[in-house]
Enzyme design. Sequence first.
Site, mmCIF file in Angstrom:
data_model
loop_
_atom_site.group_PDB
_atom_site.id
_atom_site.type_symbol
_atom_site.label_atom_id
_atom_site.label_comp_id
_atom_site.label_asym_id
_atom_site.label_seq_id
_atom_site.Cartn_x
_atom_site.Cartn_y
_atom_site.Cartn_z
ATOM 1 C CG ASN A 275 5.400 -1.208 0.669
ATOM 2 O OD1 ASN A 275 4.872 -0.488 1.499
ATOM 3 N ND2 ASN A 275 5.009 -2.438 0.466
ATOM 4 C CB CYS A 277 0.276 -1.516 -0.575
ATOM 5 S SG CYS A 277 -0.003 -2.043 -2.284
ATOM 6 C CD GLU A 279 2.393 -3.426 2.238
ATOM 7 O OE1 GLU A 279 1.779 -2.391 1.959
ATOM 8 O OE2 GLU A 279 2.738 -4.262 1.388
HETATM 9 N N1 UDP Z 1 3.051 -4.575 -5.513
HETATM 10 C C1 UDP Z 1 3.443 -4.077 -6.740
HETATM 11 N N2 UDP Z 1 2.553 -4.097 -7.791
HETATM 12 C C2 UDP Z 1 1.293 -4.585 -7.663
HETATM 13 C C3 UDP Z 1 0.885 -5.097 -6.393
HETATM 14 C C4 UDP Z 1 1.799 -5.088 -5.350
HETATM 15 O O1 UDP Z 1 4.563 -3.622 -6.893
HETATM 16 O O2 UDP Z 1 0.523 -4.573 -8.649
HETATM 17 C C5 UDP Z 1 4.020 -4.569 -4.365
HETATM 18 C C6 UDP Z 1 3.832 -3.389 -3.460
HETATM 19 O O3 UDP Z 1 5.065 -3.034 -2.863
HETATM 20 C C7 UDP Z 1 2.906 -3.938 -2.409
HETATM 21 C C8 UDP Z 1 3.495 -5.329 -2.239
HETATM 22 O O4 UDP Z 1 3.825 -5.706 -3.579
HETATM 23 O O5 UDP Z 1 2.935 -3.174 -1.259
HETATM 24 C C9 UDP Z 1 2.599 -6.344 -1.641
HETATM 25 O O6 UDP Z 1 1.343 -6.346 -2.293
HETATM 26 P P1 UDP Z 1 0.424 -7.622 -2.279
HETATM 27 O O7 UDP Z 1 0.516 -8.242 -0.936
HETATM 28 O O8 UDP Z 1 -0.934 -7.238 -2.770
HETATM 29 O O9 UDP Z 1 1.147 -8.544 -3.374
HETATM 30 P P2 UDP Z 1 0.972 -10.079 -3.790
HETATM 31 O O10 UDP Z 1 2.169 -10.797 -3.267
HETATM 32 O O11 UDP Z 1 -0.334 -10.596 -3.269
HETATM 33 O O12 UDP Z 1 0.979 -10.047 -5.295
#
Ligand code: UDP
Length: 575
Positions: A275, A277, A279
């Site tokens: 994905n 980021c 992970e």
């Molecule tokens: N992600 C995305 N756009 C963003 C930030 C995150 O699509 O602007 C997706 C991406 O797959 C990332 C995952 O959400 O690996 C998790 O990111 P994060 O934990 O920062 O998301 P949160 O749930 O805190 O918004």
Amino acid sequence: MTRPLSPRLTPNARTVLRQRYLARDAKGVVTETPAALFQRVAADIASAERLYPPGTRLALAARRFYDVMASRTFLPNSPTLMNAGRPLQQLSACFVLPVDDSLESIFDAVKYQALIHQSGGGTGFSFSRLRPAADAVATTSGAASGPVSFMRVFNLSTDVIKQGGTRRGANMGILRVDHPDILEFIALKQNPMEMTNFNLSVGLTDEFMEAVRHSRRYALVNPRTKRPVKRLPAALVFNRLVEAAWQSGEPGVVFLDTINRANPTPQLGSIEATNPCGEQPLLGYESCTLGSINVARCLTRDGRAIDYDMLAAIVPLTVRFLDDVLDRTRFPLPAIDRQTKLTRKIGLGIMGFADLLIRLGIPYDTEEALKVGDQLMRAIQSQAHAASEQLATERGVFPAYQGSRLQDEGRRRRNATVTTIAPTGTISIIADCSAGIEPLYGISVTRTIMEDIRLESFHPEFLKQARARGLALETLRREMAHSESIRHLTQIPEDMRRLFVTAHDISPAHHVRMQAVFQRSSDSGVSKTINLPPTATPKDVAAAFQLAHELGCKGLTVYRSGSRAHQVLACTHVQ
Ligand code: UDP
């Protein structure tokens, strides 16, 4: 019945929720409170329990899901908070789409990417199957344009599609190190105007890392003909990669063999991409929903130790929550629905780890911090596996269990993967804790979220201790505005300077070791940025890549302070 807990949220958290998460009417006026948001999400996710008689009593599940979110002890990834119980009902953050070597497949993937971004998800792609630039094209007797030119189409399309009006689309683009166009790929983001909606990672292999170590040449292979087209010194390619990452933080790396050694379902194919980021390694058309426990909330009453009894209660509840999410999600494509439900991957992780260490009085850059991380994640991993095993007895094993690695090991689980450490870029702000397993970035930080919201804050524990010791906060605030680190500020007592260590004070090797500690107890990957001081050299970057490979990390992202003009804290990989 007691009254539902009202969510205790900081002004920053309320701002974020109001801007992007709370439901609005047709005129764009916010129509729900944060409490109503958590109720909407809890009720919607708990309704999946109906599928599994006898199941938990619905109302009870909804109430527990509500409490665990409203108390900021656990939050699912942003799309679940935004979309559960609303018309879109797309709850996953992570997707991988396959890209085969045909125009049809490439433009199908562009279309699917648009649909996923529109619904709030991020997409990852491997472009390694595309024939190299200047290779033959039979249908037109012309020359192929190569993966890099096609990647620009995906990037442009992302610009055009604003992600569900909530966040800009994020992508991961991966190219194998043995693809003939690898040098062009490595250099791509040295131009800051290029691929602005993508994180790029080079797919490294064990064979390549071996060749680097022994200063050998290795073969670049045309994926269409499967024939080697030339041989390059591995050190040359590695040095270009290291220089580029040192310059701009891009590309990062993923270790494909490490990822595939842990692939739980090799019978369904090998894993080529992650994905955005990094992970969550996934098969083509797979998706995954993440959720994170705020471990800073999991301390014993006296605040001196981790409350493992509390974790033992929360982990099964949150595993159940994420398994329920799978049944509630409306996937953007039938193929994604099918593939995701074959493996039922979920990604339970943590946030607030740096805050937890601060509460325990342990500086992040110590051996003790590594030990705490190790014990904590081992406990969460084993409880999460047990919970998925329990779910398998109630609901059945994941459909692709037959022939999976889990079957070989005799572990009957509901989910092919259970744990992942997410960046928690936004949900950590809602929960008011440090992001993922990252150290504090600064004690007084301005965060840029979703492009236009800027939030400023002092770390609450720092504030508390500074007040208790009568430090002059206004003077400090001015001095701290110049630098993220407080190591040099002699007016702050030594023990406080030591405890509130920031990302820049920590050696790259320690960052990598912390990532490796969490990787050991995570089924999928670990989101972590290896922060380097402005004075770091390319040699430091090379050492970090090599150490990460040796310690079994699935990938690595470095970021040298000041090397990128625009950055988002806590999730530095998505710009
Ligand atoms: N992600 C995305 N756009 C963003 C930030 C995150 O699509 O602007 C997706 C991406 O797959 C990332 C995952 O959400 O690996 C998790 O990111 P994060 O934990 O920062 O998301 P949160 O749930 O805190 O918004």
